[in-house]
Design a protein around this motif. Structure first.
Motif, PDB file in Angstrom:
ATOM      1  N   ARG A 186       0.816  -1.217   0.000  1.00  0.00           N
ATOM      2  CA  ARG A 186       0.000   0.000   0.000  1.00  0.00           C
ATOM      3  C   ARG A 186       0.848   1.265   0.000  1.00  0.00           C
ATOM      4  N   LEU A 189       1.858   2.025  -3.523  1.00  0.00           N
ATOM      5  CA  LEU A 189       0.745   2.648  -4.252  1.00  0.00           C
ATOM      6  C   LEU A 189       0.608   4.123  -3.884  1.00  0.00           C
ATOM      7  N   SER A 193       1.004   7.262  -6.504  1.00  0.00           N
ATOM      8  CA  SER A 193      -0.053   8.268  -6.608  1.00  0.00           C
ATOM      9  C   SER A 193       0.500   9.666  -6.339  1.00  0.00           C
ATOM     10  N   LYS A 234      -5.627   6.326  -1.157  1.00  0.00           N
ATOM     11  CA  LYS A 234      -4.544   5.354  -0.958  1.00  0.00           C
ATOM     12  C   LYS A 234      -3.878   5.556   0.412  1.00  0.00           C
TER      13      LYS A 234
END
Length: 589
Positions: A186, A189, A193, A234
């Motif tokens: 995570r 990610l 982003s 996110k």
């Protein structure tokens, strides 16, 4: 096959090994001093409970505790300076290595890698790497030292009670392993982003004139908010993983406290351990709870740092498409004799030839003009000379030396290149001109300004050559930017001068003046000018017309006019347009 995580920074880590070793030593001393205090307190409580504590004994305990507190503070300062300051130095060196590597990469890399993403790696990702080598290392060592020493002291008081503490440990380990994998995935990610958000912000700010001109502020804001919302989502997903991990670890660690309170209390009642030992045991347990909780922080910190370092490694793994050959020739000054022999070229990852079988030569003191329809490959052709791209077939030589055998540094030092987009730095006019020659005097700058017909414009600038031009030269007109860019190229007095449509934004009078000056300077230079406006290259010794990757016409102006082909047709068209514009100006005046 997984590549070693620290492959690009292992030399830097080795360089700072003693800093980290001494930092670890000071941290160990800090933990030892912390662990002595509960023992002293327990000893004092036992004497107090027995009624044998004297003022002298109490004073000794007080002095010992004060001394331990002072020593703990001193050594805490030392380990911070050794570990945290070293992490900052490491961050600075990784950033320098990263930036240096970026400058070695070929232009094709930047064609598909976005600026915002590269910026995010140098800021946000590198910050996560620094934290891994700062508090990540501290918490890891603290967990090992404090945990091990706490267990040692706990065993010295009561091995039986210590066993109760160990009951939740397997569950804590499973929790950390499970959430560690989720955190790594995570956080990566989140960083991806963040890179997209940074890129959007950079792109919008750089193109703010276009945004305002087309009244697209709301549309751009919507796109920015969409990416910001994606980053928020996110981050929330990442926080959810943390939110579950830390309370779970704290809950399991809390069970240890409950077990000790219940069973330890029974041991005191039964007289198996003293009240002082029970209090000391609980103090050590309190110190052990921190390493248990810190394990979660360690995993979180290292997973974040690992994800970011993997992203940075991807860029550092990139190998330049264009680099020096073994034993490359280092020639300080080239004459500038350029030869293309049956050159074929296509861009990387493309199957279509940009050029096929191109042959030409430019001698020192000669002027080559290049024209042709839009997309005919004019810019691509001149980009091959400084090896911004490499050819697939044929050969390009300078002074009869294949350019692939010349050192890139010396090759490019001998070429003055003015691209279509006259990029200026957010600095003074003078510093933009002396960009490639920092020791250029103000007197030499004024001579160059005269050569590029910028004297009259200079009078309008508030601080003359010391006027700040703004980001990308935003405060200047297109023609002013082009002339400063030409002056920058002339500053190094190159044997090869290439102007890629670099006079397109100046008026005909200024164009004529600059060309006259350039033609005077060309005596020892190979001059190559690309132009859509044929008046710019009319005086060239040779003109080539490119179309569909081939030279369809070549010769001087007179010869091309006699051919009555593409060049002649375009020249007549531009001549009529110029006459109409002159008549219109006369009517308006």
């Amino acid at each position: 096959m997984n590549k070693p995580l620290f492959r690009h920074i292992k030399k830097l880590l080795w360089q700072y090994k003693w800093k980290y070793i001494t930092g670890a030593f000071f941290l160990l001393l800090t933990d030892i001093f912390q662990l002595i205090s509960p023992k002293l307190i327990g000893w004092g409580v036992d004497y107090l409970n027995k009624g044998t504590l004297t003022f002298k004994s109490l004073l000794l305990v007080f002095i010992a505790l004060l001394l331990l507190a002072i020593l703990t503070a001193i050594f805490r300062f030392f380990w911070r300076m050794q570990i945290l300051a070293t992490a900052r130095r490491l961050e600075a060196q990784i950033r320098e290595k990263y930036f240096t590597h970026l400058q070695t990469l070929s232009l094709n890399f930047f064609n598909y890698k976005k600026t915002g993403e590269l910026m995010a790696l140098a800021t946000n990702d590198l910050g996560a790497v620094r934290e891994m080598f700062a508090f990540g290392i501290v918490m890891l060592l603290d967990t090992i030292f404090l945990g091990t020493l706490s267990i040692f002291f706990l065993l010295s008081i009561s091995p039986k009670l210590t066993l109760y503490i160990a009951i939740p440990l397997p569950l804590i380990t499973l929790t950390i392993t499970f959430f560690g994998k989720i955190t790594h995935r995570r956080f990566r990610l989140v960083q991806d982003s963040f890179a997209k958000l940074t890129d959007k912000a950079e792109e919008t700010i750089a193109g703010i004139r276009v945004v305002k001109a087309y009244v697209q502020e709301e549309a751009e804001l919507k796109k920015f908010v969409e990416r910001a919302q994606d980053l928020l989502n996110k981050n929330i997903n990442l926080v959810k993983a943390w939110g579950f991990m830390f309370p779970t670890i704290e809950l399991l660690a809390g069970f240890s406290v409950l077990f000790v309170f219940l069973f330890g209390g029974l041991e005191v009642i039964r007289g198996n351990i003293s009240l002082g030992d029970f209090i000391a045991f609980n103090s050590y347990l309190g110190l052990l709870i921190w390493p248990m909780n810190a394990l979660g922080w360690v995993v979180n910190n290292f997973q974040r740092g690992k994800a970011s370092l993997e992203r940075i490694n991807e860029v550092l793994d990139e190998v330049p498409d264009i680099k020096d050959s073994p034993n490359s020739i280092k020639r300080e000054r080239l004459e500038g004799y350029i030869t293309f022999k049956n050159v074929y070229f296509k861009y990387p990852k493309s199957t279509k030839w940009v050029f096929e079988d191109i042959s030409l030569e430019v001698k020192p003191g000669k002027f080559l003009g290049i024209t042709g329809p839009v997309g005919s490959g004019k810019t691509s052709l001149v980009s091959l000379i400084p090896r911004l791209f490499d050819i697939q077939k044929g050969e390009i030589l300078i002074d009869d030396i294949p350019i692939k055998n010349l050192s890139l540094y010396y090759l490019r030092k001998n070429i003055g290149f003015v691209p279509q987009d006259s990029f200026l730095f957010s600095d003074t006019i003078a510093n933009n001109i002396r960009f490639a020659k920092p020791d250029l005097s103000d007197e030499e700058i004024y001579k160059l300004i005269k050569l590029v017909a910028l004297e009259e414009d200079l009078k309008e600038f508030p601080d003359g050559i010391n006027t700040i031009v703004g980001e990308r030269g935003v405060t200047l007109s297109g023609g002013q930017k082009q002339r400063i860019a030409i002056a920058r190229a002339l500053a190094i007095n190159p044997p090869i001068l290439i102007l890629d449509d670099a006079l397109s934004a100046v008026d005909s009078k200024t164009e004529k003046q600059i060309l006259e000056n350039l033609l005077e300077l060309r005596q020892d230079k190979a001059l190559i000018i690309i132009a859509q406006r044929l008046s710019v290259i009319q005086e060239a010794d040779e003109i080539i017309v490119l179309k569909d990757g081939k030279i369809i016409e070549r010769g001087d102006h007179n010869k091309l006019m006699r051919l009555r082909g593409f060049y002649a047709e375009l020249f007549e068209q531009q001549k009529i347009e110029s006459e109409l514009e002159r008549e219109e100006d006369e009517l308006l005046s």
